[in-house]
Design a protein around this motif. Structure first.
Motif, PDB file in Angstrom:
ATOM      1  N   ASP A 169      26.718  45.855  41.899  1.00 63.09           N
ATOM      2  CA  ASP A 169      26.599  44.728  40.981  1.00 63.09           C
ATOM      3  C   ASP A 169      27.507  44.944  39.771  1.00 63.09           C
ATOM      4  O   ASP A 169      28.163  44.017  39.308  1.00 63.09           O
ATOM      5  N   PHE A 170      27.550  46.175  39.278  1.00 63.66           N
ATOM      6  CA  PHE A 170      28.413  46.488  38.147  1.00 63.66           C
ATOM      7  C   PHE A 170      29.871  46.247  38.516  1.00 63.66           C
ATOM      8  O   PHE A 170      30.619  45.630  37.760  1.00 63.66           O
ATOM      9  N   GLU A 171      30.263  46.726  39.674  1.00 60.78           N
ATOM     10  CA  GLU A 171      31.657  46.549  40.114  1.00 60.78           C
ATOM     11  C   GLU A 171      31.988  45.073  40.316  1.00 60.78           C
ATOM     12  O   GLU A 171      33.086  44.628  39.989  1.00 60.78           O
ATOM     13  N   LYS A 172      31.059  44.311  40.854  1.00 56.95           N
ATOM     14  CA  LYS A 172      31.266  42.877  41.063  1.00 56.95           C
ATOM     15  C   LYS A 172      31.473  42.176  39.727  1.00 56.95           C
ATOM     16  O   LYS A 172      32.394  41.363  39.577  1.00 56.95           O
ATOM     17  N   GLU A 173      30.616  42.480  38.741  1.00 52.99           N
ATOM     18  CA  GLU A 173      30.737  41.875  37.413  1.00 52.99           C
ATOM     19  C   GLU A 173      32.073  42.256  36.766  1.00 52.99           C
ATOM     20  O   GLU A 173      32.727  41.433  36.131  1.00 52.99           O
ATOM     21  N   LYS A 174      32.467  43.494  36.950  1.00 56.91           N
ATOM     22  CA  LYS A 174      33.737  43.972  36.393  1.00 56.91           C
ATOM     23  C   LYS A 174      34.899  43.190  36.999  1.00 56.91           C
ATOM     24  O   LYS A 174      35.802  42.727  36.279  1.00 56.91           O
ATOM     25  N   ALA A 175      34.878  42.997  38.302  1.00 56.33           N
ATOM     26  CA  ALA A 175      35.943  42.250  38.978  1.00 56.33           C
ATOM     27  C   ALA A 175      35.961  40.796  38.518  1.00 56.33           C
ATOM     28  O   ALA A 175      37.042  40.223  38.301  1.00 56.33           O
ATOM     29  N   LEU A 176      34.802  40.187  38.369  1.00 59.34           N
ATOM     30  CA  LEU A 176      34.752  38.798  37.912  1.00 59.34           C
ATOM     31  C   LEU A 176      35.289  38.654  36.495  1.00 59.34           C
ATOM     32  O   LEU A 176      35.992  37.684  36.184  1.00 59.34           O
ATOM     33  N   ARG A 177      34.989  39.609  35.628  1.00 60.87           N
ATOM     34  CA  ARG A 177      35.526  39.560  34.267  1.00 60.87           C
ATOM     35  C   ARG A 177      37.060  39.665  34.283  1.00 60.87           C
ATOM     36  O   ARG A 177      37.740  38.963  33.542  1.00 60.87           O
ATOM     37  N   LEU A 178      37.577  40.534  35.123  1.00 55.14           N
ATOM     38  CA  LEU A 178      39.026  40.669  35.205  1.00 55.14           C
ATOM     39  C   LEU A 178      39.676  39.402  35.732  1.00 55.14           C
ATOM     40  O   LEU A 178      40.741  38.996  35.256  1.00 55.14           O
ATOM     41  N   LEU A 179      39.045  38.752  36.701  1.00 52.69           N
ATOM     42  CA  LEU A 179      39.590  37.503  37.244  1.00 52.69           C
ATOM     43  C   LEU A 179      39.568  36.381  36.207  1.00 52.69           C
ATOM     44  O   LEU A 179      40.460  35.542  36.185  1.00 52.69           O
ATOM     45  N   ARG A 180      38.559  36.345  35.357  1.00 51.58           N
ATOM     46  CA  ARG A 180      38.451  35.302  34.342  1.00 51.58           C
ATOM     47  C   ARG A 180      39.538  35.450  33.272  1.00 51.58           C
ATOM     48  O   ARG A 180      39.921  34.474  32.640  1.00 51.58           O
ATOM     49  N   ARG A 181      40.015  36.636  33.073  1.00 51.69           N
ATOM     50  CA  ARG A 181      41.051  36.885  32.049  1.00 51.69           C
ATOM     51  C   ARG A 181      42.385  36.313  32.471  1.00 51.69           C
ATOM     52  O   ARG A 181      43.241  36.075  31.637  1.00 51.69           O
ATOM     53  N   ARG A 182      42.594  36.114  33.731  1.00 51.74           N
ATOM     54  CA  ARG A 182      43.904  35.634  34.224  1.00 51.74           C
ATOM     55  C   ARG A 182      44.141  34.197  33.957  1.00 51.74           C
ATOM     56  O   ARG A 182      43.596  33.310  33.808  1.00 51.74           O
TER      57      ARG A 182
END
Length: 127
Positions: free
Chosen positions: A114-127
């Motif tokens: 779940d932590f890794e998923k949230e981290k990936a989603l945050r990175l995608l939102r920055r783009r």
């Protein structure tokens, strides 16, 4: 035994035993009496003539409840709610949420994925 004798043995009153029964702090009894005419309800839920009969199981349950109430300085209603929290998952979830919001309980640990998923989603939102 009848409620008066049970109350005497437990050092409480018949009224308090009836109150405990309404809270669900006595063991369930089997429906053995036929339905009362015109009411559609059972004539006794194992109480014979509308009176609950107290046996060893009921006496032990009430004695344990009394001991818990004394030990933890709580009343019968509080004990009944504690049992409800243990027995009903939805109530347990809501009480847990309150405990987390007021800081009395810590949130359950997040799973690593779940932590890794949230981290990936945050990175995608920055783009």
């Amino acid at each position: 035994m009848r409620i008066t004798e049970a109350a005497r043995r437990l050092g409480t009153s018949p009224r308090m035993l009836r109150y405990r029964e309404t809270l669900g702090l006595l063991p369930a009894t089997r429906d053995t009496a036929p339905a009362s005419p015109g009411t559609g309800r059972s004539g006794g839920t194992g109480r014979g003539g509308g009176h609950r009969r107290f046996g060893d199981a009921e006496l032990r349950a009430v004695a344990l409840a009394l001991a818990l109430e004394k030990r933890y300085d709580i009343g019968p209603a509080e004990l009944a709610f504690g049992l409800r929290v243990l027995a009903e998952p939805q109530v347990q979830a809501h009480v847990r949420e309150l405990g987390e919001r007021i800081g009395r309980l810590s949130a359950p640990p997040a799973r690593a994925l779940d932590f890794e998923k949230e981290k990936a989603l945050r990175l995608l939102r920055r783009r």
